[in-house]
Design an enzyme around this catalytic site. Structure first.
Site, PDB file in Angstrom:
ATOM      1  N   GLU A 192       0.847  -1.201   0.000  1.00  0.00           N
ATOM      2  CA  GLU A 192       0.000   0.000   0.000  1.00  0.00           C
ATOM      3  C   GLU A 192       0.879   1.246   0.000  1.00  0.00           C
ATOM      4  OE1 GLU A 192      -2.485   1.640  -0.601  1.00  0.00           O
ATOM      5  OE2 GLU A 192      -4.105   1.461   0.818  1.00  0.00           O
ATOM      6  N   ASP A 193       0.355   2.335  -0.525  1.00  0.00           N
ATOM      7  CA  ASP A 193       1.121   3.576  -0.497  1.00  0.00           C
ATOM      8  C   ASP A 193       1.149   4.178   0.910  1.00  0.00           C
ATOM      9  OD1 ASP A 193      -1.615   4.173  -0.531  1.00  0.00           O
ATOM     10  OD2 ASP A 193      -1.508   5.618  -2.159  1.00  0.00           O
ATOM     11  N   ASP A 250      -3.488   5.263   6.665  1.00  0.00           N
ATOM     12  CA  ASP A 250      -4.050   6.491   7.223  1.00  0.00           C
ATOM     13  C   ASP A 250      -5.037   6.100   8.327  1.00  0.00           C
ATOM     14  OD1 ASP A 250      -4.647   9.222   7.379  1.00  0.00           O
ATOM     15  OD2 ASP A 250      -6.118   9.136   5.780  1.00  0.00           O
ATOM     16  N   PHE A 266      -1.601  16.221   4.288  1.00  0.00           N
ATOM     17  CA  PHE A 266      -1.969  15.533   3.052  1.00  0.00           C
ATOM     18  C   PHE A 266      -0.784  15.567   2.090  1.00  0.00           C
ATOM     19  CE2 PHE A 266      -4.079  14.279  -0.797  1.00  0.00           C
ATOM     20  CZ  PHE A 266      -4.911  13.273  -0.318  1.00  0.00           C
ATOM     21  N   VAL A 267      -0.291  14.386   1.737  1.00  0.00           N
ATOM     22  CA  VAL A 267       0.909  14.298   0.906  1.00  0.00           C
ATOM     23  C   VAL A 267       0.600  13.725  -0.480  1.00  0.00           C
ATOM     24  CG1 VAL A 267       2.501  14.125   2.863  1.00  0.00           C
ATOM     25  CG2 VAL A 267       1.534  12.027   1.896  1.00  0.00           C
ATOM     26  N   ASP A 295      -1.841  10.630  -4.980  1.00  0.00           N
ATOM     27  CA  ASP A 295      -2.509  11.688  -5.721  1.00  0.00           C
ATOM     28  C   ASP A 295      -3.390  12.550  -4.824  1.00  0.00           C
ATOM     29  OD1 ASP A 295      -4.556   9.683  -5.174  1.00  0.00           O
ATOM     30  OD2 ASP A 295      -5.807  10.794  -6.595  1.00  0.00           O
TER      31      ASP A 295
HETATM   32  P1  IMP Z   1      -7.090   4.513   4.940  1.00  0.00           P
HETATM   33  O1  IMP Z   1      -8.132   3.510   4.574  1.00  0.00           O
HETATM   34  O2  IMP Z   1      -7.677   5.712   5.617  1.00  0.00           O
HETATM   35  O3  IMP Z   1      -5.908   3.948   5.707  1.00  0.00           O
HETATM   36  O4  IMP Z   1      -6.604   5.161   3.598  1.00  0.00           O
HETATM   37  C1  IMP Z   1      -5.607   4.701   2.838  1.00  0.00           C
HETATM   38  C2  IMP Z   1      -5.732   5.331   1.468  1.00  0.00           C
HETATM   39  O5  IMP Z   1      -6.094   6.701   1.540  1.00  0.00           O
HETATM   40  C3  IMP Z   1      -4.400   5.325   0.784  1.00  0.00           C
HETATM   41  O6  IMP Z   1      -4.247   4.176   0.010  1.00  0.00           O
HETATM   42  C4  IMP Z   1      -4.462   6.563  -0.082  1.00  0.00           C
HETATM   43  O7  IMP Z   1      -5.031   6.248  -1.323  1.00  0.00           O
HETATM   44  C5  IMP Z   1      -5.376   7.489   0.629  1.00  0.00           C
HETATM   45  N1  IMP Z   1      -4.644   8.531   1.395  1.00  0.00           N
HETATM   46  C6  IMP Z   1      -4.600   8.671   2.734  1.00  0.00           C
HETATM   47  N2  IMP Z   1      -3.840   9.713   3.089  1.00  0.00           N
HETATM   48  C7  IMP Z   1      -3.382  10.240   1.939  1.00  0.00           C
HETATM   49  C8  IMP Z   1      -2.504  11.351   1.647  1.00  0.00           C
HETATM   50  O8  IMP Z   1      -1.967  12.063   2.510  1.00  0.00           O
HETATM   51  N3  IMP Z   1      -2.278  11.564   0.331  1.00  0.00           N
HETATM   52  C9  IMP Z   1      -2.819  10.816  -0.671  1.00  0.00           C
HETATM   53  N4  IMP Z   1      -3.622   9.775  -0.437  1.00  0.00           N
HETATM   54  C10 IMP Z   1      -3.900   9.495   0.857  1.00  0.00           C
HETATM   55 MG    MG Z   2      -4.368   3.978  -2.034  1.00  0.00          MG
END
Ligand code: IMP
Ligand code: MG
Length: 181
Positions: free
Chosen positions: A101-102, A105, A154-155, A161
């Protein structure tokens, strides 16, 4: 030259390259001597650059597949709901799997994917995320391979993206809040 929409560079190309090599060395150590190729599952779209660099840094034999999920749309906050847009094509029963995963969050995306893939009986399943924003966690999820712990900003860049922009930047930077507010 930094992109006009960015407030600052958080991680340079060199920072990322060095850390990707360290992560690859950790994975190589853990999978030394494994009989079947490890299956790397990239979570689209954000992980596509990371997984390409990580695979080239690995000595371990691996195959690759992709999965696409959506929880965001053109917003900077998670909707809390995960939808599968594209599933993997491989049968993972008995396989050693690493989900790539990138960014971690809220944790909702990775924990959803983890629970889903576990039902398909892999031999082992590990998680790898380039970035971790621990301040925003809503669901606890254990990630074995973590690149960088970053502040709650937010990065974008290096695959990440905002509204489908900035994925091609070779570094990771903080988006100016004026761009998404
Ligand atoms: P989670 O389900 O909240 O952990 O979200 C993970 C997904 O949210 C990542 O795979 C990203 O696609 C997106 N995401 C969360 N934070 C960022 C950010 O700072 N920049 C860009 N995408 C983000
Ligand atoms: Mg993602």
């Amino acid at each position: 030259m930094i992109h006009d929409d960015l407030q600052c560079v958080l991680l340079t190309e060199q920072d990322i390259k060095e850390r990707v090599e360290e992560l690859a060395a950790m994975i190589d150590g853990d999978f030394e001597g494994s009989e079947r190729p490890v299956l790397m599952i990239g979570v689209l779209k954000g992980s596509f650059i990371f997984i390409a660099d990580l695979m080239r840094a690995l000595k371990t034999d691996c195959s690759v597949d992709f999965m696409a999920v959506s929880s965001y749309g053109a917003k900077s906050e998670t909707s809390g709901q995960v939808r599968i847009l594209k599933d993997i094509g491989e049968n993972i029963e008995g396989r050693d799997v690493i989900v790539i995963e990138d960014i971690l969050d809220s944790g909702i995306t990775l924990s959803y994917i983890l629970e889903l893939l576990k039902t398909r009986k892999p031999n082992s399943i590990k998680l790898c995320a380039l970035l971790d924003k621990p301040d925003r966690r809503k669901t606890q999820v254990e990630v074995q391979y973590k690149g960088f712990i970053i502040p709650d900003e937010f990065v974008v860049g290096y695959g990440l993206d905002f509204a489908e922009k900035y994925r091609g930047l070779p570094y990771i930077g903080v988006l100016k809040p004026s761009v998404y507010k």
